[in-house]
Write a protein that holds these residues in place. Structure first.
Motif, PDB file in Angstrom:
ATOM      1  N   PHE B  34      12.349  -3.645  11.787  1.00 42.49           N
ATOM      2  CA  PHE B  34      11.998  -4.530  10.682  1.00 42.49           C
ATOM      3  C   PHE B  34      12.420  -3.906   9.357  1.00 42.49           C
ATOM      4  CE2 PHE B  34       9.070  -7.374  12.995  1.00 42.49           C
ATOM      5  CZ  PHE B  34       8.893  -6.645  14.156  1.00 42.49           C
ATOM      6  N   TYR B  36      11.722  -4.313   5.140  1.00 45.64           N
ATOM      7  CA  TYR B  36      10.842  -4.871   4.125  1.00 45.64           C
ATOM      8  C   TYR B  36      11.322  -4.435   2.750  1.00 45.64           C
ATOM      9  CZ  TYR B  36       7.303  -6.028   7.636  1.00 45.64           C
ATOM     10  OH  TYR B  36       6.639  -6.557   8.702  1.00 45.64           O
ATOM     11  N   GLN B  38       9.628  -3.650  -1.081  1.00 47.65           N
ATOM     12  CA  GLN B  38       8.361  -3.468  -1.796  1.00 47.65           C
ATOM     13  C   GLN B  38       8.623  -3.274  -3.279  1.00 47.65           C
ATOM     14  OE1 GLN B  38       5.829  -0.159  -0.604  1.00 47.65           O
ATOM     15  NE2 GLN B  38       4.026  -1.207  -1.380  1.00 47.65           N
ATOM     16  N   GLY B  41       3.422  -2.145  -7.289  1.00 48.55           N
ATOM     17  CA  GLY B  41       2.153  -2.847  -7.388  1.00 48.55           C
ATOM     18  C   GLY B  41       1.985  -4.005  -6.424  1.00 48.55           C
ATOM     19  N   LYS B  42       2.930  -4.147  -5.491  1.00 51.16           N
ATOM     20  CA  LYS B  42       2.884  -5.260  -4.535  1.00 51.16           C
ATOM     21  C   LYS B  42       2.892  -4.735  -3.110  1.00 51.16           C
ATOM     22  CE  LYS B  42       3.572  -8.642  -7.608  1.00 51.16           C
ATOM     23  NZ  LYS B  42       2.658  -9.784  -7.811  1.00 51.16           N
ATOM     24  N   GLY B  43       2.515  -5.601  -2.178  1.00 52.98           N
ATOM     25  CA  GLY B  43       2.647  -5.262  -0.785  1.00 52.98           C
ATOM     26  C   GLY B  43       4.067  -5.458  -0.300  1.00 52.98           C
ATOM     27  N   PRO B  44       4.444  -4.819   0.799  1.00 58.50           N
ATOM     28  CA  PRO B  44       5.784  -5.015   1.359  1.00 58.50           C
ATOM     29  C   PRO B  44       6.022  -6.481   1.723  1.00 58.50           C
ATOM     30  CG  PRO B  44       4.739  -3.088   2.332  1.00 58.50           C
ATOM     31  CD  PRO B  44       3.687  -3.800   1.549  1.00 58.50           C
ATOM     32  N   PHE B  46       8.412  -9.050   3.887  1.00 57.70           N
ATOM     33  CA  PHE B  46       9.291  -9.072   5.051  1.00 57.70           C
ATOM     34  C   PHE B  46      10.672  -9.611   4.708  1.00 57.70           C
ATOM     35  CE2 PHE B  46      10.749  -9.454   9.246  1.00 57.70           C
ATOM     36  CZ  PHE B  46      11.228 -10.734   9.459  1.00 57.70           C
ATOM     37  N   LEU B  87      11.900  -0.619   2.880  1.00 53.84           N
ATOM     38  CA  LEU B  87      11.228   0.052   3.976  1.00 53.84           C
ATOM     39  C   LEU B  87      11.754  -0.441   5.309  1.00 53.84           C
ATOM     40  CD1 LEU B  87       7.591  -0.369   2.610  1.00 53.84           C
ATOM     41  CD2 LEU B  87       8.890   1.756   2.629  1.00 53.84           C
ATOM     42  N   THR B  91       8.976  -0.678  16.301  1.00 54.10           N
ATOM     43  CA  THR B  91       7.883  -0.733  17.255  1.00 54.10           C
ATOM     44  C   THR B  91       8.429  -0.814  18.667  1.00 54.10           C
ATOM     45  OG1 THR B  91       5.897  -1.923  17.964  1.00 54.10           O
ATOM     46  CG2 THR B  91       7.672  -3.243  17.079  1.00 54.10           C
ATOM     47  N   PRO B  96       1.430  -0.569  16.709  1.00 55.40           N
ATOM     48  CA  PRO B  96       1.806  -1.210  15.442  1.00 55.40           C
ATOM     49  C   PRO B  96       3.067  -0.581  14.849  1.00 55.40           C
ATOM     50  CG  PRO B  96      -0.533  -0.739  15.500  1.00 55.40           C
ATOM     51  CD  PRO B  96       0.066  -0.055  16.680  1.00 55.40           C
ATOM     52  N   LEU B  97       3.633  -1.273  13.871  1.00 60.04           N
ATOM     53  CA  LEU B  97       4.863  -0.809  13.253  1.00 60.04           C
ATOM     54  C   LEU B  97       4.716   0.596  12.691  1.00 60.04           C
ATOM     55  CD1 LEU B  97       6.259  -3.883  11.279  1.00 60.04           C
ATOM     56  CD2 LEU B  97       6.580  -3.238  13.657  1.00 60.04           C
ATOM     57  N   VAL B  98       5.742   1.420  12.958  1.00 52.00           N
ATOM     58  CA  VAL B  98       5.846   2.755  12.373  1.00 52.00           C
ATOM     59  C   VAL B  98       6.874   2.668  11.263  1.00 52.00           C
ATOM     60  CG1 VAL B  98       6.524   5.137  12.767  1.00 52.00           C
ATOM     61  CG2 VAL B  98       5.245   3.895  14.534  1.00 52.00           C
ATOM     62  N   PHE B  99       6.468   3.037  10.054  1.00 54.07           N
ATOM     63  CA  PHE B  99       7.325   2.893   8.882  1.00 54.07           C
ATOM     64  C   PHE B  99       8.032   4.194   8.529  1.00 54.07           C
ATOM     65  CE2 PHE B  99       6.666  -1.259   6.931  1.00 54.07           C
ATOM     66  CZ  PHE B  99       5.588  -1.730   7.660  1.00 54.07           C
ATOM     67  N   LYS B 101       9.813   6.355   5.184  1.00 54.26           N
ATOM     68  CA  LYS B 101       9.291   6.639   3.848  1.00 54.26           C
ATOM     69  C   LYS B 101       9.970   5.808   2.767  1.00 54.26           C
ATOM     70  CE  LYS B 101       7.634  11.263   4.881  1.00 54.26           C
ATOM     71  NZ  LYS B 101       7.607  12.702   4.517  1.00 54.26           N
TER      72      LYS B 101
END
Lengths: 113, 109
Positions: B34, B36, B38, B41-44, B46, B87, B91, B96-99, B101
């Motif tokens: 996946f 993403y 970011q 100040g925001k979430g990732p 998709f 990002l 998986t 769950p997803l492993v991100f 850095k």
């Protein structure tokens, strides 16, 4: 409409206190998650939860506990806060557990003083 | 242990200067890779999912590709609004997803 919403956006508290972060999703997803993003922006899974099971990352201290009153909510309770708990906490949800895109909230910045 | 490594850590481009971001993974039995975006100040947010080697996905100036060991996010003729942290996550389907850095991209006008 906000798909995944978290409150509060900012949380400043003292060491030793107990606090909660709320999360709600209106996507009808079955699985919800909590991730922690540290000062270096590294996202790490803390919990995943659907109506069948809770999976806990073994590195998460037991001071952290998720609570899900229903499928659309997964709240995070933190007891006896420590300085090292300071981070941004993200809630997320997905349609299928583990192998579908995550939809994230905008995060809660926790600062422990 | 499943791991995702992204490079470079930071990338500075002039507007219009195309480049690629790398994501290498050691995820046993990869079931999904996946990407993403970011913003501060925001979430990732998709962008793409890739499921098998050779697969490609495109969206505006972004194209994601997948091989058996790594994925690339190609940015063609970037604009300042493409500045963000990108990002990568993987998986096996069992966890769950492993991100990674992330790569901090800055596009200068």
């Amino acid at each position: 409409d906000t798909a995944v919403s978290q409150t509060p956006k900012y949380l400043v508290t003292q060491m030793g206190n107990d606090k909660s972060i709320k999360c709600e999703q209106n996507l009808g997803h079955d699985t919800m998650y909590w991730y922690k993003q540290d000062s270096k922006k590294f996202l790490k899974i803390m919990f995943s939860y659907n109506n069948k099971e809770l999976i806990i990352n073994e590195t998460v201290p037991n001071r952290f506990s998720p609570k899900s009153p229903d499928k659309a909510h997964l709240n995070l309770h933190i007891n006896s806060l420590e300085l090292g708990d300071s981070a941004v906490y993200f809630c997320a949800s997905s349609q299928v557990q583990n192998n579908s895109p995550l939809h994230f909230g905008n995060g809660t910045r926790l600062t422990v003083t | 242990e499943d791991q995702v490594t992204q490079s470079p850590e930071a990338l500075r481009l002039q507007e219009g200067e195309s480049s690629s971001l790398n994501c290498s993974y050691t995820v046993s039995g990869l079931r999904g890779l996946f990407w993403y975006r970011q913003d501060p100040g925001k979430g990732p947010e998709f962008l793409f999912t890739l499921y098998s080697a050779g697969e490609e996905k495109e969206k505006e100036r972004l194209k994601a590709t997948l091989t058996k060991k790594e994925s690339f996010l190609h940015i063609t003729a970037p604009k300042p609004e493409d500045s963000a942290t990108y990002l990568c996550a993987g998986t096996s389907g069992n966890t769950p997803l492993v991100f990674g850095k992330g790569t901090r991209l800055s596009v200068i006008a």
